[in-house]
Design a protein around this motif. Structure first.
Motif, PDB file in Angstrom:
ATOM      1  N   ALA A 232       0.813  -1.337   0.277  1.00  0.00           N
ATOM      2  CA  ALA A 232      -0.115  -0.011   0.030  1.00  0.00           C
ATOM      3  C   ALA A 232       0.872   1.269   0.079  1.00  0.00           C
TER       4      ALA A 232
ATOM      5  N   GLY B 282       1.347  12.273  -9.370  1.00  0.00           N
ATOM      6  CA  GLY B 282       0.619  11.155  -8.341  1.00  0.00           C
ATOM      7  C   GLY B 282      -0.607  11.758  -8.154  1.00  0.00           C
ATOM      8  N   THR B 283      -1.200  11.031  -7.117  1.00  0.00           N
ATOM      9  CA  THR B 283      -2.414  11.560  -6.379  1.00  0.00           C
ATOM     10  C   THR B 283      -2.453  12.933  -5.790  1.00  0.00           C
ATOM     11  N   THR B 284      -1.303  13.212  -5.003  1.00  0.00           N
ATOM     12  CA  THR B 284      -1.145  14.198  -4.407  1.00  0.00           C
ATOM     13  C   THR B 284      -1.120  15.478  -5.291  1.00  0.00           C
TER      14      THR B 284
ATOM     15  N   HIS C 195      -6.629   9.754   3.884  1.00  0.00           N
ATOM     16  CA  HIS C 195      -5.148  10.130   3.923  1.00  0.00           C
ATOM     17  C   HIS C 195      -4.969  11.744   3.794  1.00  0.00           C
TER      18      HIS C 195
ATOM     19  N   ALA D  92      -3.420  13.570   2.064  1.00  0.00           N
ATOM     20  CA  ALA D  92      -3.406  14.007   0.892  1.00  0.00           C
ATOM     21  C   ALA D  92      -4.665  14.378   0.393  1.00  0.00           C
TER      22      ALA D  92
ATOM     23  N   VAL E 196     -10.552   3.334  -1.711  1.00  0.00           N
ATOM     24  CA  VAL E 196     -10.135   2.465  -0.679  1.00  0.00           C
ATOM     25  C   VAL E 196      -9.336   3.100   0.493  1.00  0.00           C
TER      26      VAL E 196
ATOM     27  N   ASN F  29      -6.205   3.528   2.841  1.00  0.00           N
ATOM     28  CA  ASN F  29      -4.853   2.950   3.041  1.00  0.00           C
ATOM     29  C   ASN F  29      -4.645   2.312   4.240  1.00  0.00           C
TER      30      ASN F  29
ATOM     31  N   ASP G 117     -10.273   9.465  -4.167  1.00  0.00           N
ATOM     32  CA  ASP G 117      -9.160   9.212  -4.278  1.00  0.00           C
ATOM     33  C   ASP G 117      -8.895   7.715  -4.401  1.00  0.00           C
TER      34      ASP G 117
ATOM     35  N   SER H 101      -6.028   6.043  -5.101  1.00  0.00           N
ATOM     36  CA  SER H 101      -4.834   5.409  -4.956  1.00  0.00           C
ATOM     37  C   SER H 101      -4.564   4.061  -4.628  1.00  0.00           C
ATOM     38  N   GLN H 102      -5.575   3.790  -3.618  1.00  0.00           N
ATOM     39  CA  GLN H 102      -5.500   2.462  -3.076  1.00  0.00           C
ATOM     40  C   GLN H 102      -6.445   1.272  -3.788  1.00  0.00           C
TER      41      GLN H 102
ATOM     42  N   THR I  88      -2.456   6.954  -8.590  1.00  0.00           N
ATOM     43  CA  THR I  88      -0.936   7.235  -8.558  1.00  0.00           C
ATOM     44  C   THR I  88      -0.350   6.031  -9.228  1.00  0.00           C
TER      45      THR I  88
ATOM     46  N   HIS J  84       2.714   4.839  -8.699  1.00  0.00           N
ATOM     47  CA  HIS J  84       3.795   3.705  -8.209  1.00  0.00           C
ATOM     48  C   HIS J  84       3.082   2.659  -7.198  1.00  0.00           C
ATOM     49  N   LYS J  85       1.864   3.008  -7.046  1.00  0.00           N
ATOM     50  CA  LYS J  85       1.083   1.831  -6.338  1.00  0.00           C
ATOM     51  C   LYS J  85       0.694   0.949  -7.302  1.00  0.00           C
TER      52      LYS J  85
HETATM   53  N1  PMP Z   1      -4.171   8.757  -1.039  1.00  0.00           N
HETATM   54  C1  PMP Z   1      -4.096   7.608  -0.270  1.00  0.00           C
HETATM   55  C2  PMP Z   1      -4.964   6.909   0.108  1.00  0.00           C
HETATM   56  C3  PMP Z   1      -2.491   6.858  -0.458  1.00  0.00           C
HETATM   57  O1  PMP Z   1      -2.428   5.720   0.060  1.00  0.00           O
HETATM   58  C4  PMP Z   1      -1.514   7.625  -0.974  1.00  0.00           C
HETATM   59  C5  PMP Z   1      -0.347   7.230  -0.773  1.00  0.00           C
HETATM   60  N2  PMP Z   1       0.238   6.604   0.357  1.00  0.00           N
HETATM   61  C6  PMP Z   1      -1.763   8.902  -1.226  1.00  0.00           C
HETATM   62  C7  PMP Z   1      -3.038   9.462  -1.342  1.00  0.00           C
HETATM   63  C8  PMP Z   1      -0.722   9.810  -1.872  1.00  0.00           C
HETATM   64  O2  PMP Z   1      -0.076   9.528  -3.116  1.00  0.00           O
HETATM   65  P1  PMP Z   1       1.129   9.904  -3.801  1.00  0.00           P
HETATM   66  O3  PMP Z   1       2.190  10.185  -2.659  1.00  0.00           O
HETATM   67  O4  PMP Z   1       1.576   8.928  -4.865  1.00  0.00           O
HETATM   68  O5  PMP Z   1       0.686  11.262  -4.308  1.00  0.00           O
END
Ligand code: PMP
Length: 415
Positions: A39, A102-104, A132, A134, A182, A184, A209, A211-212, A232, A234-235
């Protein structure tokens, strides 16, 4: 690459999948690595590593600027990933996909370009307890500038969003809702389609969001009905520094640029500059071209394994691990939603999360300990940190058994 990671009986062949990920073969502290921190970030299949390598060896050039052969190849490879992403999430149009770091960055783009110009004092943004950072901090920053406020939709002790409360909180002052697909930390899968029906009825845009979710579930923009979706790379078995924002074209059309610079303009004059149409309006400067080439290869790879097959296999791993962990005296699991991905956050009575994770590392097990960028969720459960094991389709039942044995061992050391 193994295009068909299942044997003749249709069984998921995890050993064939593992052979695609070079890093999984390494040892840590002289023990075979058990990588349960997916994750956080996932390992990369050889096809991704090779795609990045091949790009730099054979096609490296900047995108959109050059008419020479290499420039055309680089642009085509970069834009091909936009097409793959659009297909991967069933977006109505490739022009609704903004490539981000990425998501951020994707969420910040919506915060600064969509929310900031619209918010007025006493407007509200609705988020949930399980977000998260972010999906909290960018909203707080635009609230500070505009006088708007954050409103929080609560969750149950099991770690499920209380949907009726979420819907009750969708009052006329709410101008945007932002929810993880989802969690994290808990693995909870939120009922996005149901939430989106409620927000749509009230004319409130919903940001998800993802990401997960993207690495584990089939995701479909037409079926979910949300308005913004961030993910994102990289996940998703792709390189770091890649990701995307999907947004409905009506919303993107009315959003001003977030960053200014090259690549995002129509014409620049000192008196006035006009901007490119979306998505390029939001992609100023030279992007992570090689990274996006790698992300395209990652999407192809995940699709070749099959997201349904990934989901079924990861679910069996989750059931196995949950069952075995629950048998350990003094172990508490955080997050027992009816629908969840293979993420297990836990603590053992009397042991600090970081001590547990450090001792597990000596057994070759990589897990994350800490607040997982979710302080409000930790406060909800009244703990400073948890240990989180997050599994992927290249993990095995045997690894789950060895992980549980390692916990039994470190538990005795910490007792
Ligand atoms: N939202 C969630 C639910 C995440 O798990 C993460 C990464 N841990 C992020 C946002 C941020 O993703 P990134 O750092 O790749 O932008």
């Amino acid at each position: 690459m193994n295009a068909m990671p299942h044997d003749r009986t249709g069984r998921f062949d995890v050993e064939r999948v593992r052979a695609d990920f070079p890093l999984l073969a390494r040892k840590v502290h002289d023990k075979p690595l058990i990588y349960f921190d997916n994750a956080n970030t996932t390992q990369k299949p050889l096809v991704v590593i090779e795609a990045v390598d091949r790009f730099y060896r054979e096609s490296n050039a900047n995108v959109a600027r050059a008419v020479h052969q290499l420039g055309e190849e680089a642009t085509a490879a970069y834009e091909a990933t936009r097409d793959k992403l659009a297909r991967f999430i069933n977006a109505p149009s490739r022009n609704e996909i903004v490539l981000t770091s990425g998501t951020t960055q994707a969420i910040n783009l919506v915060a600064y370009s969509y929310a900031l110009p619209r918010l007025k004092p006493d407007d509200e943004i609705l988020v949930t307890t399980m977000e998260h950072h972010a999906n909290i901090v960018p909203w707080q920053l635009v609230c500070e500038r505009t006088g708007a406020k954050l409103k929080i939709a609560p969750i149950s002790e099991r770690g499920e969003l209380i949907v009726e409360r979420f819907i009750d909180l969708l009052t006329p002052s709410v101008k945007l809702a932002a929810v993880a697909h989802v969690s994290n930390v808990l693995g909870t899968i939120n009922p996005i389609a149901e939430l989106a029906r409620a927000t749509r009825r009230r004319g409130i845009p919903l940001l998800v969001d993802g990401s997960q979710a993207a690495p584990h579930l089939p995701i479909d923009m037409r079926a979910l009905g949300c308005d913004f979706y961030a993910l994102t790379g990289h996940k998703l078995y792709g390189p770091t520094g890649t990701g995307a924002l999907w947004a409905r074209k009506e919303l993107l059309r009315d959003m001003p640029p977030f960053f200014g610079g090259g690549e995002m303009i129509r014409e620049v004059r000192f008196e006035k500059t006009t901007f490119a149409d979306p998505p390029h309006r939001f992609e100023a400067g030279t992007p992570n071209i090689a990274g996006f080439v790698g992300l395209g290869a990652a999407i192809d790879y995940v699709e070749s394994v099959g997201r349904d097959r990934i989901g079924t296999y990861e679910h069996a791993l989750l059931d196995h691990a949950t069952h075995a962990l629950k048998a350990i005296p003094g172990l508490r699991i955080f997050g027992e939603a009816g629908h969840k991905t293979a993420v297990i956050s836990f603590l053992i009575e009397g042991a600090h999360a970081h001590d547990l994770a450090t001792l597990l590392d000596y057994e070759g097990v990589a897990v994350r300990s800490g607040h997982h960028c979710a302080h409000p969720l930790m406060q909800f459960y009244g703990v400073p940190a948890t240990v989180r094991a997050s599994l992927a389709f290249y993990n095995t039942h045997d690894e789950v058994d060895r992980f549980v044995e390692a916990i039994q061992k470190v538990r005795k050391l910490l007792a």
